[in-house]
Design a protein around this motif. Structure first.
Motif, PDB file in Angstrom:
ATOM      1  N   LEU A  52       0.851  -1.182   0.000  1.00  0.00           N
ATOM      2  CA  LEU A  52       0.000   0.000   0.000  1.00  0.00           C
ATOM      3  C   LEU A  52       0.887   1.232   0.000  1.00  0.00           C
ATOM      4  O   LEU A  52       1.914   1.266   0.674  1.00  0.00           O
ATOM      5  CB  LEU A  52      -0.914   0.005   1.223  1.00  0.00           C
ATOM      6  N   GLY A  53       0.496   2.235  -0.774  1.00  0.00           N
ATOM      7  CA  GLY A  53       1.266   3.466  -0.852  1.00  0.00           C
ATOM      8  C   GLY A  53       0.509   4.644  -0.280  1.00  0.00           C
ATOM      9  O   GLY A  53      -0.691   4.558  -0.018  1.00  0.00           O
ATOM     10  N   PRO A  54       1.191   5.761  -0.121  1.00  0.00           N
ATOM     11  CA  PRO A  54       0.596   6.925   0.531  1.00  0.00           C
ATOM     12  C   PRO A  54      -0.182   7.857  -0.396  1.00  0.00           C
ATOM     13  O   PRO A  54      -0.746   8.837   0.069  1.00  0.00           O
ATOM     14  CB  PRO A  54       1.833   7.655   1.065  1.00  0.00           C
ATOM     15  N   PHE A  55      -0.230   7.558  -1.668  1.00  0.00           N
ATOM     16  CA  PHE A  55      -0.752   8.526  -2.630  1.00  0.00           C
ATOM     17  C   PHE A  55      -2.262   8.740  -2.536  1.00  0.00           C
ATOM     18  O   PHE A  55      -2.730   9.868  -2.499  1.00  0.00           O
ATOM     19  CB  PHE A  55      -0.352   8.126  -4.052  1.00  0.00           C
ATOM     20  N   ILE A  72       9.598   0.349 -13.740  1.00  0.00           N
ATOM     21  CA  ILE A  72       8.303  -0.093 -14.256  1.00  0.00           C
ATOM     22  C   ILE A  72       7.412  -0.378 -13.054  1.00  0.00           C
ATOM     23  O   ILE A  72       7.768  -1.153 -12.168  1.00  0.00           O
ATOM     24  CB  ILE A  72       8.445  -1.343 -15.137  1.00  0.00           C
ATOM     25  N   GLU A  73       6.265   0.282 -13.038  1.00  0.00           N
ATOM     26  CA  GLU A  73       5.332   0.161 -11.920  1.00  0.00           C
ATOM     27  C   GLU A  73       4.007  -0.388 -12.426  1.00  0.00           C
ATOM     28  O   GLU A  73       3.597  -0.120 -13.553  1.00  0.00           O
ATOM     29  CB  GLU A  73       5.083   1.543 -11.307  1.00  0.00           C
ATOM     30  N   MET A  74       3.340  -1.152 -11.574  1.00  0.00           N
ATOM     31  CA  MET A  74       1.941  -1.493 -11.804  1.00  0.00           C
ATOM     32  C   MET A  74       1.217  -1.129 -10.525  1.00  0.00           C
ATOM     33  O   MET A  74       1.683  -1.453  -9.429  1.00  0.00           O
ATOM     34  CB  MET A  74       1.727  -2.954 -12.151  1.00  0.00           C
ATOM     35  N   ASN A  75       0.088  -0.424 -10.663  1.00  0.00           N
ATOM     36  CA  ASN A  75      -0.654  -0.013  -9.480  1.00  0.00           C
ATOM     37  C   ASN A  75      -2.147  -0.206  -9.668  1.00  0.00           C
ATOM     38  O   ASN A  75      -2.639  -0.297 -10.785  1.00  0.00           O
ATOM     39  CB  ASN A  75      -0.340   1.441  -9.107  1.00  0.00           C
ATOM     40  N   PHE A  76      -2.817  -0.300  -8.541  1.00  0.00           N
ATOM     41  CA  PHE A  76      -4.273  -0.426  -8.505  1.00  0.00           C
ATOM     42  C   PHE A  76      -4.805   0.616  -7.535  1.00  0.00           C
ATOM     43  O   PHE A  76      -4.272   0.785  -6.435  1.00  0.00           O
ATOM     44  CB  PHE A  76      -4.683  -1.823  -8.030  1.00  0.00           C
TER      45      PHE A  76
END
Length: 90
Positions: A52-55, A72-76
Motif C-alpha cells: 500500500l502506498g501513501p498517494f 516499471i510500476e503497476m498499481n491499482f
C-alpha cells in the motif's frame, strides 16, 4: 536545485531529464501481485514489492526495474481512492 546529467557510460539515470518511470494501471490487487510474481520469475530488480502506498486511499503497487534501469510500476486504485482523487480536484 541544478543537478548534473547522467554519468558517462550510464544507460539510464533517475536524475536525467525525461522518462522517470513507466506505470501501468491494474484492475485489481491480484493483477499487481501477478505482475510482481512475473518480475520475480524473470529476475527483475524489485525496488519495492507489492504494498500500500501513501498517494491515495487503497493505492497498491509494485515497482521494479528493467535491464536498463528504467523503473516499471503497476498499481491499482480502488473506488475509495478514485473518490479521493475526485474530491481533491474540486
Amino acid at each position: 536545485m541544478i543537478a548534473h546529467s547522467a554519468e558517462a557510460g550510464d544507460r539510464f539515470s533517475q536524475f536525467r531529464v525525461g522518462l522517470h518511470h513507466l506505470s501501468f494501471r491494474a484492475t485489481s490487487r491480484e493483477e499487481v501481485d501477478s505482475f510482481a510474481a512475473m518480475l520475480n520469475e524473470i529476475g527483475a530488480k524489485i525496488i519495492h514489492p507489492p504494498e500500500l502506498g501513501p498517494f491515495w486511499p487503497g493505492y497498491y503497487s509494485v515497482l521494479g526495474e528493467d535491464p536498463d534501469g528504467i523503473r516499471i510500476e503497476m498499481n491499482f486504485i480502488p473506488q475509495e481512492g478514485w473518490d479521493a482523487v475526485a474530491a481533491a480536484s474540486n
